[in-house]
Design a protein around this motif. Structure first.
Motif, PDB file in Angstrom:
ATOM      1  N   ALA A  49      29.564  53.689  21.567  1.00 13.30           N
ATOM      2  CA  ALA A  49      28.628  52.612  21.241  1.00 13.30           C
ATOM      3  C   ALA A  49      29.288  51.544  20.376  1.00 13.30           C
ATOM      4  O   ALA A  49      29.017  50.351  20.522  1.00 13.30           O
ATOM      5  CB  ALA A  49      27.405  53.180  20.525  1.00 13.30           C
ATOM      6  N   ILE A  50      30.165  51.949  19.468  1.00 13.64           N
ATOM      7  CA  ILE A  50      30.843  50.991  18.596  1.00 13.64           C
ATOM      8  C   ILE A  50      31.974  50.282  19.328  1.00 13.64           C
ATOM      9  O   ILE A  50      32.281  49.127  19.056  1.00 13.64           O
ATOM     10  CB  ILE A  50      31.375  51.703  17.334  1.00 13.64           C
ATOM     11  N   SER A  51      32.589  50.973  20.256  1.00 12.46           N
ATOM     12  CA  SER A  51      33.763  50.439  20.944  1.00 12.46           C
ATOM     13  C   SER A  51      33.565  50.471  22.462  1.00 12.46           C
ATOM     14  O   SER A  51      34.202  51.248  23.162  1.00 12.46           O
ATOM     15  CB  SER A  51      34.993  51.264  20.548  1.00 12.46           C
ATOM     16  N   PRO A  52      32.677  49.624  22.994  1.00  8.43           N
ATOM     17  CA  PRO A  52      32.409  49.683  24.435  1.00  8.43           C
ATOM     18  C   PRO A  52      33.589  49.239  25.299  1.00  8.43           C
ATOM     19  O   PRO A  52      33.688  49.618  26.458  1.00  8.43           O
ATOM     20  CB  PRO A  52      31.210  48.754  24.618  1.00  8.43           C
ATOM     21  N   ASN A  53      34.499  48.444  24.746  1.00 10.11           N
ATOM     22  CA  ASN A  53      35.637  47.946  25.523  1.00 10.11           C
ATOM     23  C   ASN A  53      36.942  48.655  25.163  1.00 10.11           C
ATOM     24  O   ASN A  53      38.019  48.111  25.366  1.00 10.11           O
ATOM     25  CB  ASN A  53      35.791  46.435  25.317  1.00 10.11           C
ATOM     26  N   ASP A  54      36.833  49.838  24.580  1.00 13.55           N
ATOM     27  CA  ASP A  54      37.984  50.656  24.192  1.00 13.55           C
ATOM     28  C   ASP A  54      38.910  49.982  23.185  1.00 13.55           C
ATOM     29  O   ASP A  54      40.102  50.273  23.137  1.00 13.55           O
ATOM     30  CB  ASP A  54      38.798  51.083  25.425  1.00 13.55           C
ATOM     31  N   GLU A  55      38.384  49.087  22.361  1.00 18.05           N
ATOM     32  CA  GLU A  55      39.212  48.512  21.312  1.00 18.05           C
ATOM     33  C   GLU A  55      39.368  49.547  20.192  1.00 18.05           C
ATOM     34  O   GLU A  55      38.504  50.393  20.004  1.00 18.05           O
ATOM     35  CB  GLU A  55      38.621  47.199  20.779  1.00 18.05           C
ATOM     36  N   PRO A  56      40.477  49.508  19.459  1.00 19.94           N
ATOM     37  CA  PRO A  56      40.681  50.503  18.404  1.00 19.94           C
ATOM     38  C   PRO A  56      39.703  50.298  17.246  1.00 19.94           C
ATOM     39  O   PRO A  56      39.428  49.157  16.845  1.00 19.94           O
ATOM     40  CB  PRO A  56      42.124  50.252  17.944  1.00 19.94           C
ATOM     41  N   ILE A  57      39.181  51.394  16.748  1.00 15.26           N
ATOM     42  CA  ILE A  57      38.259  51.326  15.617  1.00 15.26           C
ATOM     43  C   ILE A  57      38.737  52.306  14.541  1.00 15.26           C
ATOM     44  O   ILE A  57      39.371  53.316  14.850  1.00 15.26           O
ATOM     45  CB  ILE A  57      36.802  51.643  16.035  1.00 15.26           C
ATOM     46  N   PRO A  58      38.428  52.027  13.271  1.00 15.50           N
ATOM     47  CA  PRO A  58      38.882  52.897  12.176  1.00 15.50           C
ATOM     48  C   PRO A  58      37.959  54.114  12.019  1.00 15.50           C
ATOM     49  O   PRO A  58      37.036  54.118  11.201  1.00 15.50           O
ATOM     50  CB  PRO A  58      38.822  51.979  10.954  1.00 15.50           C
ATOM     51  N   HIS A  59      38.212  55.140  12.812  1.00 20.35           N
ATOM     52  CA  HIS A  59      37.357  56.329  12.785  1.00 20.35           C
ATOM     53  C   HIS A  59      37.251  56.946  11.396  1.00 20.35           C
ATOM     54  O   HIS A  59      36.182  57.401  10.989  1.00 20.35           O
ATOM     55  CB  HIS A  59      37.875  57.380  13.772  1.00 20.35           C
TER      56      HIS A  59
END
Length: 89
Positions: A49-59
């Motif tokens: 939900a936070i990264s619908p386009n597979d961009e890197p996120i700070p888990h």
């Protein structure tokens, strides 16, 4: 063994009687699994939900914020419930 089976069965009978005699207990029994199901759905779906386009996120940062929010909520609940007594059935 038969004594433990009887006491277990008696416990289930008492639990059913409590559920049938008090609507609040029955509602709590229905609401709790619905809440748990929504939490499990959130746990499995928050990353997509936070990264619908597979961009890197700070888990790590996001998880830390979730844990902090949980701690704050527990602390607030503890303070709100100070002095209250549990209900006995």
């Amino acid at each position: 063994d038969s004594g433990s089976k009887t006491s277990t069965m008696d416990s289930f009978k008492k639990a059913m009687a409590a559920i049938q005699s008090d609507r609040k207990v029955a509602l709590l029994g229905a609401i709790q699994p619905l809440f748990e199901a929504s939490m499990y759905t959130f746990v499995f779906m928050w990353t997509p939900a936070i990264s619908p386009n597979d961009e890197p996120i700070p888990h790590g940062v996001i998880f830390s914020i979730f844990m902090m929010a949980s701690m704050v909520g527990s602390s607030i609940a503890g303070r709100l419930l100070e002095g209250s007594t549990p209900v006995e059935l």
